[in-house]
Write an enzyme that holds these catalytic residues in place. Structure first.
Site, PDB file in Angstrom:
ATOM      1  N   TYR A  56      32.751  30.625  30.846  1.00  0.00           N
ATOM      2  CA  TYR A  56      33.288  29.554  31.702  1.00  0.00           C
ATOM      3  C   TYR A  56      33.585  28.287  30.906  1.00  0.00           C
ATOM      4  O   TYR A  56      34.521  27.556  31.241  1.00  0.00           O
ATOM      5  CB  TYR A  56      32.344  29.288  32.880  1.00  0.00           C
ATOM      6  CG  TYR A  56      32.440  30.380  33.923  1.00  0.00           C
ATOM      7  CD1 TYR A  56      31.527  31.434  33.943  1.00  0.00           C
ATOM      8  CD2 TYR A  56      33.508  30.406  34.819  1.00  0.00           C
ATOM      9  CE1 TYR A  56      31.653  32.465  34.860  1.00  0.00           C
ATOM     10  CE2 TYR A  56      33.648  31.438  35.738  1.00  0.00           C
ATOM     11  CZ  TYR A  56      32.722  32.468  35.747  1.00  0.00           C
ATOM     12  OH  TYR A  56      32.871  33.495  36.644  1.00  0.00           O
ATOM     13  N   ARG A  59      37.064  28.780  29.659  1.00  0.00           N
ATOM     14  CA  ARG A  59      38.053  28.641  30.737  1.00  0.00           C
ATOM     15  C   ARG A  59      38.145  27.197  31.199  1.00  0.00           C
ATOM     16  O   ARG A  59      39.219  26.699  31.556  1.00  0.00           O
ATOM     17  CB  ARG A  59      37.685  29.579  31.896  1.00  0.00           C
ATOM     18  CG  ARG A  59      37.824  31.051  31.521  1.00  0.00           C
ATOM     19  CD  ARG A  59      37.477  31.958  32.674  1.00  0.00           C
ATOM     20  NE  ARG A  59      38.415  31.770  33.775  1.00  0.00           N
ATOM     21  CZ  ARG A  59      38.115  32.121  35.035  1.00  0.00           C
ATOM     22  NH1 ARG A  59      36.930  32.613  35.333  1.00  0.00           N
ATOM     23  NH2 ARG A  59      39.000  31.952  35.998  1.00  0.00           N
ATOM     24  N   GLN A  91      42.302  30.967  45.370  1.00  0.00           N
ATOM     25  CA  GLN A  91      41.233  31.756  44.758  1.00  0.00           C
ATOM     26  C   GLN A  91      40.953  31.227  43.353  1.00  0.00           C
ATOM     27  O   GLN A  91      40.002  31.649  42.707  1.00  0.00           O
ATOM     28  CB  GLN A  91      41.636  33.228  44.673  1.00  0.00           C
ATOM     29  CG  GLN A  91      41.924  33.865  46.014  1.00  0.00           C
ATOM     30  CD  GLN A  91      42.519  35.251  45.854  1.00  0.00           C
ATOM     31  OE1 GLN A  91      41.805  36.269  45.861  1.00  0.00           O
ATOM     32  NE2 GLN A  91      43.836  35.317  45.727  1.00  0.00           N
ATOM     33  N   ASP A  94      40.722  26.782  38.634  1.00  0.00           N
ATOM     34  CA  ASP A  94      41.291  25.660  37.872  1.00  0.00           C
ATOM     35  C   ASP A  94      41.630  24.551  38.863  1.00  0.00           C
ATOM     36  O   ASP A  94      41.629  24.760  40.078  1.00  0.00           O
ATOM     37  CB  ASP A  94      42.533  26.123  37.076  1.00  0.00           C
ATOM     38  CG  ASP A  94      43.691  26.556  37.959  1.00  0.00           C
ATOM     39  OD1 ASP A  94      44.165  27.701  37.830  1.00  0.00           O
ATOM     40  OD2 ASP A  94      44.126  25.746  38.815  1.00  0.00           O
ATOM     41  N   HIS A 109      36.849  30.170  45.843  1.00  0.00           N
ATOM     42  CA  HIS A 109      36.014  30.765  44.793  1.00  0.00           C
ATOM     43  C   HIS A 109      35.361  29.702  43.923  1.00  0.00           C
ATOM     44  O   HIS A 109      34.893  30.000  42.824  1.00  0.00           O
ATOM     45  CB  HIS A 109      36.851  31.711  43.916  1.00  0.00           C
ATOM     46  CG  HIS A 109      37.231  32.967  44.645  1.00  0.00           C
ATOM     47  ND1 HIS A 109      38.194  33.837  44.166  1.00  0.00           N
ATOM     48  CD2 HIS A 109      36.815  33.503  45.828  1.00  0.00           C
ATOM     49  CE1 HIS A 109      38.313  34.855  45.005  1.00  0.00           C
ATOM     50  NE2 HIS A 109      37.504  34.662  46.019  1.00  0.00           N
ATOM     51  N   CYS A 136      19.433  20.105  35.065  1.00  0.00           N
ATOM     52  CA  CYS A 136      19.958  19.663  36.363  1.00  0.00           C
ATOM     53  C   CYS A 136      19.632  18.171  36.504  1.00  0.00           C
ATOM     54  O   CYS A 136      18.476  17.769  36.318  1.00  0.00           O
ATOM     55  CB  CYS A 136      19.280  20.443  37.491  1.00  0.00           C
ATOM     56  SG  CYS A 136      19.509  19.695  39.122  1.00  0.00           S
ATOM     57  N   THR A 176      48.921  36.586  43.614  1.00  0.00           N
ATOM     58  CA  THR A 176      47.641  37.276  43.788  1.00  0.00           C
ATOM     59  C   THR A 176      47.897  38.758  44.009  1.00  0.00           C
ATOM     60  O   THR A 176      48.811  39.149  44.723  1.00  0.00           O
ATOM     61  CB  THR A 176      46.812  36.671  44.944  1.00  0.00           C
ATOM     62  OG1 THR A 176      45.578  37.378  45.062  1.00  0.00           O
ATOM     63  CG2 THR A 176      47.552  36.670  46.261  1.00  0.00           C
ATOM     64  N   GLU A 203      55.122  41.099  40.147  1.00  0.00           N
ATOM     65  CA  GLU A 203      55.336  42.531  40.427  1.00  0.00           C
ATOM     66  C   GLU A 203      54.813  42.835  41.825  1.00  0.00           C
ATOM     67  O   GLU A 203      54.003  42.074  42.346  1.00  0.00           O
ATOM     68  CB  GLU A 203      54.534  43.380  39.424  1.00  0.00           C
ATOM     69  CG  GLU A 203      55.012  43.289  37.996  1.00  0.00           C
ATOM     70  CD  GLU A 203      53.885  43.619  37.003  1.00  0.00           C
ATOM     71  OE1 GLU A 203      54.129  43.522  35.810  1.00  0.00           O
ATOM     72  OE2 GLU A 203      52.756  43.945  37.454  1.00  0.00           O
ATOM     73  N   ALA A 219      56.578  32.548  39.395  1.00  0.00           N
ATOM     74  CA  ALA A 219      56.319  31.554  40.451  1.00  0.00           C
ATOM     75  C   ALA A 219      57.098  30.267  40.217  1.00  0.00           C
ATOM     76  O   ALA A 219      57.516  29.612  41.179  1.00  0.00           O
ATOM     77  CB  ALA A 219      54.817  31.261  40.502  1.00  0.00           C
TER      78      ALA A 219
HETATM   79  N1  APR Z   1      54.425  34.304  38.621  1.00  0.00           N
HETATM   80  C1  APR Z   1      54.075  34.893  39.792  1.00  0.00           C
HETATM   81  N2  APR Z   1      53.118  35.848  39.880  1.00  0.00           N
HETATM   82  C2  APR Z   1      52.526  36.225  38.728  1.00  0.00           C
HETATM   83  C3  APR Z   1      52.844  35.652  37.470  1.00  0.00           C
HETATM   84  C4  APR Z   1      53.843  34.653  37.450  1.00  0.00           C
HETATM   85  N3  APR Z   1      54.223  34.050  36.312  1.00  0.00           N
HETATM   86  N4  APR Z   1      52.072  36.272  36.527  1.00  0.00           N
HETATM   87  C5  APR Z   1      51.302  37.170  37.171  1.00  0.00           C
HETATM   88  N5  APR Z   1      51.574  37.158  38.497  1.00  0.00           N
HETATM   89  C6  APR Z   1      50.977  37.955  39.561  1.00  0.00           C
HETATM   90  C7  APR Z   1      50.668  39.384  39.184  1.00  0.00           C
HETATM   91  O1  APR Z   1      51.806  40.208  39.432  1.00  0.00           O
HETATM   92  C8  APR Z   1      49.512  39.707  40.139  1.00  0.00           C
HETATM   93  O2  APR Z   1      50.029  40.109  41.406  1.00  0.00           O
HETATM   94  O3  APR Z   1      49.730  37.353  39.861  1.00  0.00           O
HETATM   95  C9  APR Z   1      48.808  38.350  40.299  1.00  0.00           C
HETATM   96  C10 APR Z   1      47.542  38.232  39.474  1.00  0.00           C
HETATM   97  O4  APR Z   1      46.587  39.096  40.016  1.00  0.00           O
HETATM   98  P1  APR Z   1      45.076  38.998  39.491  1.00  0.00           P
HETATM   99  O5  APR Z   1      45.079  38.895  38.019  1.00  0.00           O
HETATM  100  O6  APR Z   1      44.333  40.128  40.167  1.00  0.00           O
HETATM  101  O7  APR Z   1      44.549  37.599  40.040  1.00  0.00           O
HETATM  102  P2  APR Z   1      44.000  37.254  41.487  1.00  0.00           P
HETATM  103  O8  APR Z   1      44.724  38.075  42.528  1.00  0.00           O
HETATM  104  O9  APR Z   1      44.034  35.788  41.626  1.00  0.00           O
HETATM  105  O10 APR Z   1      42.452  37.730  41.432  1.00  0.00           O
HETATM  106  C11 APR Z   1      41.679  37.456  42.594  1.00  0.00           C
HETATM  107  O11 APR Z   1      39.714  38.252  41.443  1.00  0.00           O
HETATM  108  O12 APR Z   1      38.470  38.321  39.521  1.00  0.00           O
HETATM  109  C12 APR Z   1      38.569  37.734  40.754  1.00  0.00           C
HETATM  110  O13 APR Z   1      37.695  35.654  41.329  1.00  0.00           O
HETATM  111  C13 APR Z   1      38.732  36.255  40.613  1.00  0.00           C
HETATM  112  O14 APR Z   1      39.999  34.760  42.015  1.00  0.00           O
HETATM  113  C14 APR Z   1      40.076  35.974  41.277  1.00  0.00           C
HETATM  114  C15 APR Z   1      40.258  37.178  42.195  1.00  0.00           C
END
Ligand code: APR
Length: 232
Positions: A56, A59, A91, A94, A109, A136, A176, A203, A219
């Site tokens: 962390y 990150r 979710q 940042d 989250h 703490c 997501t 995708e 995005a």
């Molecule tokens: N623009 C738009 N979408 C994008 C881009 C981009 N430049 N790059 C990646 N993506 C999309 C991918 O296609 C995918 O659908 O973002 C999504 C990322 O998915 P994850 O990596 O699974 O992230 P997320 O869905 O936020 O994960 C949910 O899982 O590990 C836990 O707590 C963590 O909050 C997180 C949660």
């Protein structure tokens, strides 16, 4: 849209990808380099708190060095300019939505910029780097952890989010993969409230078939054009 409209937006790691922050499940994603059970579970923290803090800390430093991108700014503009109520559920841990100017942000989250004492529950602004020895400020014990929600823990704001979804007239999921619950089910709650649903992702995702519309692409392209159409 009349004044009673409510736009509920869910974002994930993909909205911060073009700001240079890694996603989790894409090629080369975070979960291909770290084991979830080691760095994102209470058991992993109990087993090896130093590894969790390292994960962390890196990150937190990356997020502080990143800048909001055109997608974050477009959502802040939507909140400022649109007559409807705009609720942003993220979710992401940042703070790029906040730094882009979004005000109504529900970080379900948790947040990298927060620290939590796992013994007394005190919360305070996290220093850039934390270690298992970080005391703490309230109880002085070395019990600091990142104030983020790990697998097996309860996300924040669940009741408030459910209430917003029940009133949504538009629901958008941005960046997501639809693989983590409860967020992955929000599109179904919005649909049953009669909302128009749109997904923006690089995708197709595990839940693309549940959306009325899917705008595929980065995005920084799809979100500004979606917002421009809403504000037209
Ligand atoms: N623009 C738009 N979408 C994008 C881009 C981009 N430049 N790059 C990646 N993506 C999309 C991918 O296609 C995918 O659908 O973002 C999504 C990322 O998915 P994850 O990596 O699974 O992230 P997320 O869905 O936020 O994960 C949910 O899982 O590990 C836990 O707590 C963590 O909050 C997180 C949660």
């Amino acid at each position: 849209m009349d004044k009673m409209d409510k736009i509920v937006i869910l974002t994930g790691a993909g909205i911060s990808a073009e700001s240079g922050l890694g996603t989790f499940r894409d090629k080369g994603g975070i979960w291909t380099r770290y084991a979830v059970e080691d760095v994102a579970t209470p058991e992993g923290y109990a087993r090896n708190p130093a590894l969790v803090h390292e994960f962390y800390n890196a990150r937190r430093v990356q997020a502080a060095a990143a800048a909001p991108n055109a997608a974050h700014h477009a959502l802040a503009e939507l909140e400022r300019a649109h007559a409807a109520q705009v609720v942003l559920v993220t979710q992401n841990v940042d703070d790029l939505h906040h730094r882009a100017g979004s005000r109504k942000v529900l970080q379900m989250h948790g947040a990298l910029r927060g620290a939590l004492c796992h013994l007394c529950g005190h919360r305070w602004p996290a220093p850039p780097e934390m270690t298992p020895e970080t005391p703490c400020p309230a109880c002085a014990r070395p019990a600091a952890r990142p104030d983020v929600v790990w697998f097996g823990e309860y996300p924040h704001y669940l009741d408030e989010i459910a209430a917003h979804l029940a009133e949504a007239t538009v629901f958008a999921a941005i960046g997501t993969s639809g693989q983590v619950y409860p967020a992955a089910a929000y599109v179904e709650e919005a649909r049953s409230a009669g909302a128009e649903t749109v997904e923006m992702s690089l995708e197709p995702t595990a839940v693309s078939h549940l959306f009325d519309r899917c705008l595929t692409g980065p995005a920084t392209r799809t979100v500004p054009s979606w917002v421009a159409a809403l504000l037209a």
